[in-house]
Scaffold this active site. Structure first.
Site, mmCIF file in Angstrom:
data_model
loop_
_atom_site.group_PDB
_atom_site.id
_atom_site.type_symbol
_atom_site.label_atom_id
_atom_site.label_comp_id
_atom_site.label_asym_id
_atom_site.label_seq_id
_atom_site.Cartn_x
_atom_site.Cartn_y
_atom_site.Cartn_z
ATOM 1 N N GLY A 59 0.733 -1.193 0.014
ATOM 2 C CA GLY A 59 -0.016 0.109 0.082
ATOM 3 C C GLY A 59 0.979 1.402 0.021
ATOM 4 N N LEU A 104 -4.230 -6.026 -4.624
ATOM 5 C CA LEU A 104 -3.019 -5.074 -4.339
ATOM 6 C C LEU A 104 -1.892 -5.396 -3.903
ATOM 7 C CD1 LEU A 104 -2.422 -1.824 -4.851
ATOM 8 C CD2 LEU A 104 -3.005 -1.467 -2.548
ATOM 9 N N ASP A 105 -0.559 -5.170 -4.726
ATOM 10 C CA ASP A 105 0.550 -5.580 -4.222
ATOM 11 C C ASP A 105 0.895 -7.039 -3.918
ATOM 12 O OD1 ASP A 105 1.285 -3.101 -4.518
ATOM 13 O OD2 ASP A 105 0.851 -2.308 -2.615
ATOM 14 N N ALA A 106 -0.005 -7.833 -4.293
ATOM 15 C CA ALA A 106 -0.175 -9.365 -4.047
ATOM 16 C C ALA A 106 0.304 -10.256 -5.212
ATOM 17 C CB ALA A 106 -1.300 -9.773 -3.435
#
Lengths: 284, 284, 284, 284
Positions: free
Chosen positions: A201, A227-229
């Site tokens: 994040g 998100l960001d995964a």
């Protein structure tokens, strides 16, 4: 036949390598690189092959069709075929940070990053002077909470018009929605300025500073709806100390970000990455 | 006077260094190390000083009292005073992994880790052969969900009887409760087998493998009541690839764990760490 | 048949992998690891194979003979055959530094270094207490300029009597002469306390300090008659600064030395190294 | 008074810090950074101070004169004085490699490298397109064995005309002679593509490959008349394996080179380096 790169996977079984190499020799291909990996937990075989054409008369599509009809059926092999001299067409999305953009453009110009860059998209105008220096079209598409979906439609229109194959988010400070991601599965590459999964994040350097870590990192990954995964391509870290403030984290981090992103882009453009179970197999 | 180490902090202001050095010279101390750090965000001054006694007649407690009454009052200086030749008495808690224990005992024996190790506590018996090799008393205190608080009382009793000053959790697979932690604030050192704050809690190597990271880490920190959230002393990382399985993560990680833990223990025993706002200032 | 490890090399040519895997399957072997490397400059093929016995009735020597008579002849394959459960018998040579010795003994004891250690040889007595802790015979063979060749004869006698296969020089401060080296080609492993080829010979930390380097290193290599010039197995580095004195280099370096040496020893004992043109191919 | 940076050294003695800080306060300076280092072997004191002007009426030259006349005399302090907002004028020398040049120009443009770049000098023309992109004058001065001294005279003329203070050799493939070096002592910064002192001179990647090292490096240093033997500013290393060819060393090395050179240039331009006994003291 032309020079090609093959990325393939299937359930692990006896005789795959021999069958593939025989098939290639049959088409007068010369194998100049071959590497394989077996995931023994999932019993899956992965292989990357680079083939130099050597006078064979088959067309690229004929080769593909025959490969799929024979080996594809026999072994359940799923293969992606790439022409080696086709450089992927990649759009660069940026906001206001210039360090990754400079590196991408310089490395592409000097022939070390093997792609075309038809244009740059930004939700700000500050980086237009850089695109001008490198004579690359710059599209300014402002984004607000309200216009996000429409703005993305404008982005998609450009992507389609220019036959874009891959997208790099070079510190682009917006979250893409599914309407773009779904059209470019495993084709959107992001650089996140932390050692994921730590500090996903916003504002990871601030969070890292607050936590008092002794090492910071950067992570390049394929973008998914989480998100960001998405699947991690490359990471690296650098040491910090109590004496460093957030601005020092940021400065040290920027060198990491551009290095890590460029390594990931080179692997991607050189067709050295396979994605599997939300992870990457990197032939390097 | 004897050789001493001072760790001090106060609101940043003019003249502290000069006042401290003057004070020490007045007691015929010879400053052989001095380093300071100013946290400009919190406007706080930190300093570490090593003093060689040079014939001064004041006692250690006289020196402390006078320091606190003069500089302590004048600058709001808070200072910890240590006799340099007093090696902290440290208890080692282990479970079944031996790699950190071996390193602690070997480094202590060879004179590179400056502490006394009066005993080892374990909730298992497998490592007793190692304590025997090094002639260190080994106390087996089994722990179950039901007996945990009593078992900790038995541990506390031992800690008190042997005047233990610090505790190292050398891959001790139990979570200490407040009844121990509260008695040893900033004195219990843990090694966690991940790059915190990524993968806190149990089985971090499995989680790291699942996530597909390209780098794994280890973190040594002071234990607080928040699990794996205490002040970080030291971290390090090592590269992994898709070709590594969980057991490879574990093997590579163990070398990190013992290195990182030993570095943290040496800093702690050599009085080079100050804790502040859940972070560490490390004079190295 | 038993579980075996094969290390082989030959001029690169078509069909080697298939022929080797077919041969192994014919003997009911189950391939659980296979990795190859092609040196395209010298046109040489290298391969490492781990085979799990699966009920085949051939003896180990029969397997070897047939392999050499068929594949050896057909491809010019040169192959080393190892029984997987035979742990190499390794002698440890030390002088006065204990850090590598402790690591070797601890890792061997805990089952992470797969070798037997029949004895320790030293030209000093200071480390005997450590060999006593680990119940390993310790032979003190003093060495002077005058008695060197005789002392080595005494060493050789011990090596032969105990069927020693490999030797590790764990900061052994003597240079072996050809009378030992020639009998153990690619079997004597040294740790040199610099980033070779920088600072060969004596006192590398002093030289590194004098030169003002910002990074120091350690190198593990096979011993040849050229001092510090044998095939490099493993290296690593660590950052230093102007603030570090020689003693700090030494302390930081010792952690590198033991890590680098242990990694090299594990590779060696697990039969993961091939030597070629004074370089190593490491299957890792 | 303006914002200034002081770099000073003298024999270590009591009271220097207090005297310097008093002096600065007397001129209404506000110390925003102060760090010192004592070389205990040579008994030498080094200090870096950043001073924020705070309304003092003394001129910069007045400050310098008084400092030298009082503290200079009293302590034997040798001090370099820099105006903080004066960015050093730096000439960039290149040949045919573009990676360092791109980084220098991009970082300078984005405000992260604090210098002026009045022009680029090259013995080739291939990089002129890059200087054009960045609107920086490009002087092509061809060099042969025969014309070297004259060519350097042409370079010197340009350096003088443009009041150049520092020179960066950004993979400039010529050796400067004393006629230039002597005029810019500790002002010419080179990047050498090896981990010095290993592999000085030409073709270090080839030599590293031949030697079979497992790690390669890059070194930035001040140029002296001894080839590749000047004071080292910064170094870094990266891991390689038997599977990498010379071209891979070169590619991995280029990322190191540009990072290491830029770090060195930033330290130099920010006045964070002191040179002493052919070594650097780096305040970072």
């Amino acid at each position: 036949m032309q020079n090609i790169i093959l990325l393939m996977h299937c359930p692990d079984q006896k005789g795959i390598i021999a069958a593939v190499t025989d098939f290639i020799h049959h088409y007068k291909g010369n194998i100049i690189y071959i590497d394989q990996y077996v995931d023994r937990i999932n019993n899956t075989f992965f292989m990357r092959v680079e083939v130099e054409a050597n006078g064979g008369s088959a067309s690229f599509s004929e080769f593909q069709t025959n490969f799929n009809n024979s080996l594809g059926v026999q072994f359940g092999l799923k293969c992606d075929f790439y022409l080696k001299n086709h450089r992927p067409r990649m759009a660069v999305f940026v906001s206001q940070y210039d360090h990754c953009l400079y590196d991408i453009l310089a490395q592409q110009q000097s022939g070390r990053l093997h792609c075309e860059i038809p244009f740059i998209i930004s939700n700000h105008t500050v980086l237009q002077t850089i695109s001008d220096r490198f004579d690359i079209p710059f599209y300014h598409i402002p984004i607000t909470k309200e216009n996000k979906l429409e703005a993305e439609q404008a982005q998609l229109k450009l992507l389609k018009e220019h036959n874009i194959e891959s997208i790099v988010l070079a510190r682009y400070m917006q979250i893409l929605t599914a309407q773009i991601i779904d059209q470019y599965p495993q084709k959107v590459i992001n650089i996140h300025h932390s050692f994921l999964p730590a500090f996903p994040g916003a504002k990871p350097y601030h969070s890292a500073f607050e936590r008092g870590v002794k090492i910071i990192g950067a992570t390049s990954h394929y973008v998914t709806e989480d998100l960001d995964a998405g699947p991690i391509i490359e990471q690296d870290t650098v040491r910090v100390s109590h004496g460093h403030e957030v601005k020092d984290f940021l400065e040290k981090g920027q060198d990491l970000e551009r290095l890590v992103l460029l390594r990931a882009l080179k692997l991607h453009c050189d067709r050295k990455i396979m994605v599997y179970n939300n992870k990457t197999v990197v032939f390097n």
